[in-house]
Design a protein around this motif. Sequence first.
Motif, short mmCIF file in Angstrom:
data_model
loop_
_atom_site.label_atom_id
_atom_site.label_comp_id
_atom_site.label_asym_id
_atom_site.label_seq_id
_atom_site.Cartn_x
_atom_site.Cartn_y
_atom_site.Cartn_z
N UNK A 130 0.42 -1.43 -0.15
CA UNK A 130 -0.10 -0.35 -0.14
C UNK A 130 0.64 1.39 0.05
N UNK A 131 2.47 1.04 0.32
CA UNK A 131 3.12 2.51 0.48
C UNK A 131 3.50 2.54 -0.78
N UNK A 132 2.74 2.20 -1.67
CA UNK A 132 3.41 2.15 -3.35
C UNK A 132 2.46 3.04 -3.44
N UNK A 133 0.86 2.79 -3.26
CA UNK A 133 -0.28 3.75 -3.60
C UNK A 133 0.01 4.80 -2.85
N UNK A 134 0.29 4.96 -1.68
CA UNK A 134 0.49 5.91 -1.03
C UNK A 134 1.80 7.44 -1.52
N UNK A 135 2.74 6.55 -2.72
CA UNK A 135 3.90 7.47 -2.87
C UNK A 135 3.58 7.94 -4.29
N UNK A 136 2.89 7.33 -5.23
CA UNK A 136 2.08 7.75 -6.24
C UNK A 136 0.49 9.06 -6.04
N UNK A 137 -0.14 8.83 -4.95
CA UNK A 137 -0.99 9.41 -4.80
C UNK A 137 -0.32 10.49 -3.88
N UNK A 138 0.65 10.62 -3.25
CA UNK A 138 1.73 12.10 -2.71
C UNK A 138 1.68 13.29 -3.86
N UNK A 139 2.34 12.20 -4.83
CA UNK A 139 3.07 13.08 -6.22
C UNK A 139 2.34 13.21 -7.23
N UNK A 140 0.35 12.66 -7.05
CA UNK A 140 0.12 13.25 -8.61
C UNK A 140 -0.92 13.58 -7.67
N UNK A 141 -0.85 13.96 -6.61
CA UNK A 141 -2.61 14.78 -5.83
C UNK A 141 -2.45 15.25 -4.09
N UNK A 142 -1.21 14.97 -3.59
CA UNK A 142 -1.13 15.65 -2.35
C UNK A 142 -1.90 14.85 -1.87
N UNK A 143 -2.44 13.54 -1.78
CA UNK A 143 -3.11 12.92 -0.97
C UNK A 143 -4.40 12.61 -1.15
N UNK A 144 -5.06 13.04 -2.61
CA UNK A 144 -6.27 13.63 -2.83
C UNK A 144 -6.61 15.14 -1.63
N UNK A 145 -5.47 16.45 -2.19
CA UNK A 145 -4.80 17.56 -2.03
C UNK A 145 -6.15 17.82 0.14
N UNK A 146 -4.49 16.58 1.06
CA UNK A 146 -4.49 16.49 2.46
C UNK A 146 -6.08 15.89 2.75
N UNK A 147 -7.16 15.07 2.09
CA UNK A 147 -8.02 13.88 2.24
C UNK A 147 -9.10 14.86 2.42
N UNK A 148 -9.23 16.03 1.07
CA UNK A 148 -10.76 16.86 1.31
C UNK A 148 -11.95 15.36 0.68
N UNK A 149 -11.99 15.30 1.22
CA UNK A 149 -13.14 13.56 0.62
C UNK A 149 -14.38 13.23 1.38
N UNK A 150 -15.13 12.81 1.36
CA UNK A 150 -16.71 13.03 2.24
C UNK A 150 -16.00 11.84 2.20
N UNK A 151 -17.45 10.99 3.03
CA UNK A 151 -17.72 9.93 4.15
C UNK A 151 -17.13 8.66 2.97
#
Length: 582
Positions: A130-151
């Motif tokens: 899962x850490x590989x997905x986290x690395x790509x998610x950080x580079x691509x979108x900053x982890x969904x803009x810092x976790x700006x997501x709904x439930x």
Amino acid sequence: MAGHIGRRLRKGATTTAVAAAAVAALSASQAPGVTPLAGGTGDQPPTGAGTANSAADAPGGSATGDSPYFTDLPPLKTPAPVTPGSTPPPVGAPVVTGPAEAGIPATVLAAYRGAEAHLRSTDPGCNLPWQLLAGIGKVESGQARGGQVGPDGTTFTPILGPALNGVGFARITDTDGGAFDGDTVHDRAVGPMQFIPSTWATWGRDANGDGRRDPNNVHDAALSAGLYLCANSRDLAVKADLDQAILSYNRSTEYLDTVLTWFDYYRDNSHQVPDGTGVLPVDRSDQNPVTPRPGAGLGGTPLPTAPPLTTTPPAPQPGRESKPPKPDPKPKPPAPRPTPPPVTPVPRPPKPTPAPAEQVDRLKDATAGTLTATAGARFEVRPAVTAVDAKGKPVGGVSVRFVVVGDTDTRFPDGAATATVLTDADGAATAPRLQAGEQAGHFTVRATVVDRDLPALDRPATVTAPEADALVRTDDGELTAQPEGEFGAPVTVQATRKGAALADVPLTATLVATAEATEAAGKGPYFTDAAGKPVRTLSGLKTGKDGTLTLPALRADGESGAFLLKVTAEGGATLTIQLKVA
């Protein structure tokens, strides 16, 4: 890579206040309802997937069109020394700390872990961490803009990359009619993992069970990214395959180095933070490196800051001589010491929301019916559970593993004995439809919460014997006997299904007066039981391995004439045989 290390030595961290200012600066510069992501990228379909529009037109074969991405790097594990001539951070600047950069928003982290659990059961040879997905998610979108997501894991506003119009990027004309990216002229990368529409059409999956494949949903996007990275039978535990998978997202060696740096960092430093409080990235690959400073917005746009402190005395004005000040004849009393302003207590950060799996108290059975199927057929009813917390409220985003337990060849559609499913917003997880094998018998479908030591929920299931579609005699001899005599030739029948012999088929043999009769006749030929008494119905019979059954000997009573023997298979196939007594 030298440029990366340089940035790591001079980068500081962004506090929650600076992250909030960055989001505000970004939102203020865009159209309402849509937040284009400056660092948006897409992905590269495997060989044979995608179209010429999405691959051949892109420079270097990159499905992202070499779109910009965030180049921020994690802090070093130890503070970097201050070298002579270096510029110290401004007074009062926030200090970057490792734990802040290591924080991953709760819902985003759950999506990464859920994708890893799914691939672990469906494609264990890929070894996706899962850490590989986290690395790509950080580079691509900053982890969904810092976790700006709904439930449910969907971003509050769509995350869009720049239009791939050939100006600084690849030229990719519209492939989705604007369905995913809202652009009917050119394609754009979409969502937390930045898929371009043509690639999403191939790899997009519904991971949270809401019936939609949404690239802006972090659960759907994370699972789809995991499947994409595992394509072409890659083993991500092998360095060459790992590099190839990352480069399929963006064919840049600097991109590869950036993702690998975050990947390594998250393996040693990671923890969960509340949604919306993740640290936002600053630097982009299409800009000069930017040193974070107080008030810096996303992309290095300066926000208003206080003027720096002045410590150099003012220069004398031209034409005026400096004269010593006249002594004050009367000494003045010392000025009163200023009263320090009241100290405002710093509010404690909110208590982190536990991961969805940690909230689960138990699993409830939600299977709508009995799990029963005939050998070789599909089960009509699907195993289902609901994850609830201690108060009985449903918990969404939980990875539930279904396992076929017992001596059976029943399997899920992909041929595996296990399947992992994420619960939806109602806490429900429904397993894929089971396929019965050729082996009849009983087994269990066991449901457990991934990464939790909770009691399993077992659901019984049954595979019934296969149904024959025809019964035939294996000999053509006439069956005759004299009154009070025995029929000379034995009766052997075979059960078949689509022309193939069928073993273990339950049969019933009945001597009847007419072909339409279902009850045994009161006179005529008969079988004998263990005590030698006449019986005209035999049940509980079953074909052997070759699909055949030889009936016990038949005898005639004192009646003469024509009689009928009806053999019936479970499921409806029948065979009627004529008997003559003369």
